[in-house]
Design a protein around this motif. Structure first.
Motif, mmCIF file in Angstrom:
data_model
loop_
_atom_site.group_PDB
_atom_site.id
_atom_site.type_symbol
_atom_site.label_atom_id
_atom_site.label_comp_id
_atom_site.label_asym_id
_atom_site.label_seq_id
_atom_site.Cartn_x
_atom_site.Cartn_y
_atom_site.Cartn_z
ATOM 1 N N ILE A 59 -30.217 -0.290 1.273
ATOM 2 C CA ILE A 59 -29.136 0.207 0.421
ATOM 3 C C ILE A 59 -28.109 -0.910 0.260
ATOM 4 O O ILE A 59 -27.753 -1.584 1.221
ATOM 5 C CB ILE A 59 -28.451 1.447 1.060
ATOM 6 N N THR A 61 -24.238 -1.612 -1.522
ATOM 7 C CA THR A 61 -23.075 -1.039 -2.200
ATOM 8 C C THR A 61 -22.354 -2.145 -2.956
ATOM 9 O O THR A 61 -22.419 -3.320 -2.586
ATOM 10 C CB THR A 61 -22.115 -0.366 -1.209
ATOM 11 N N HIS A 62 -21.689 -1.748 -4.020
ATOM 12 C CA HIS A 62 -21.017 -2.727 -4.875
ATOM 13 C C HIS A 62 -19.769 -2.078 -5.476
ATOM 14 O O HIS A 62 -19.851 -0.997 -6.043
ATOM 15 C CB HIS A 62 -21.981 -3.149 -5.992
ATOM 16 N N GLU A 63 -18.634 -2.734 -5.301
ATOM 17 C CA GLU A 63 -17.389 -2.255 -5.913
ATOM 18 C C GLU A 63 -16.953 -3.277 -6.949
ATOM 19 O O GLU A 63 -17.031 -4.485 -6.713
ATOM 20 C CB GLU A 63 -16.299 -2.084 -4.858
ATOM 21 N N PHE A 82 -17.562 2.174 -7.886
ATOM 22 C CA PHE A 82 -18.298 1.935 -6.649
ATOM 23 C C PHE A 82 -19.723 2.399 -6.890
ATOM 24 O O PHE A 82 -19.951 3.532 -7.313
ATOM 25 C CB PHE A 82 -17.662 2.733 -5.491
ATOM 26 N N VAL A 84 -23.904 2.582 -5.525
ATOM 27 C CA VAL A 84 -24.844 2.552 -4.405
ATOM 28 C C VAL A 84 -26.234 2.358 -4.998
ATOM 29 O O VAL A 84 -26.666 3.146 -5.840
ATOM 30 C CB VAL A 84 -24.796 3.856 -3.575
ATOM 31 N N ALA A 86 -30.389 1.696 -4.201
ATOM 32 C CA ALA A 86 -31.514 1.734 -3.266
ATOM 33 C C ALA A 86 -32.565 0.775 -3.805
ATOM 34 O O ALA A 86 -32.875 0.782 -4.999
ATOM 35 C CB ALA A 86 -32.082 3.148 -3.158
ATOM 36 N N PHE A 95 -29.923 4.097 -8.484
ATOM 37 C CA PHE A 95 -28.514 3.784 -8.231
ATOM 38 C C PHE A 95 -27.645 4.885 -8.809
ATOM 39 O O PHE A 95 -28.065 5.660 -9.657
ATOM 40 C CB PHE A 95 -28.110 2.405 -8.792
ATOM 41 N N ASP A 97 -23.331 5.452 -9.816
ATOM 42 C CA ASP A 97 -22.012 4.858 -10.004
ATOM 43 C C ASP A 97 -20.943 5.925 -9.812
ATOM 44 O O ASP A 97 -21.100 7.048 -10.304
ATOM 45 C CB ASP A 97 -21.903 4.333 -11.441
ATOM 46 N N TYR A 98 -19.870 5.576 -9.135
ATOM 47 C CA TYR A 98 -18.733 6.478 -8.940
ATOM 48 C C TYR A 98 -17.492 5.805 -9.493
ATOM 49 O O TYR A 98 -17.189 4.674 -9.145
ATOM 50 C CB TYR A 98 -18.508 6.776 -7.452
#
Length: 109
Positions: A59, A61-63, A82, A84, A86, A95, A97-98
């Protein structure tokens, strides 16, 4: 289930101004993690949807901050996101997105 996942309730559950639905959602996650920490398999399973999946793959994560531009070229503002991801066999398998802040985006339609 090997390790402790969470030691205390999520911060958003305690944040002022949260909606009733947001508080309920955070309470579900806090209860799920509490069951996990107790190693309560039946308690954990009670919180999972029938079609729930567990991402055992790597996993990432990317901001980021995105500048949003409308189709006509006008500036819509910027927002923090943000994501996530996989990974499977060196490729993105899924993936999500938030949006953390910025102007609310209307659903595509």
């Amino acid at each position: 289930m090997n390790d402790t996942v969470a030691g205390s309730p999520s911060q958003p559950a305690q944040a002022a101004g949260s909606s009733h639905q947001e508080r309920d959602n955070v309470a579900i996650i806090d209860s799920f993690l509490a069951a996990w920490n107790r190693r309560d398999t039946q308690g954990v399973l009670a919180f999972l949807a029938d079609d729930a999946t567990f991402a055992a793959s790597p996993i990432v994560t990317h901001e980021r901050v995105d500048a949003m531009v409308m189709q006509d070229g006008s500036d819509f503002g910027s927002g923090t996101w943000f994501a996530v991801f996989a990974l499977k066999d060196g490729k993105i398998a899924s993936f999500i997105d938030y949006q953390l802040d910025g102007p609310p985006l209307a659903p595509a339609g």
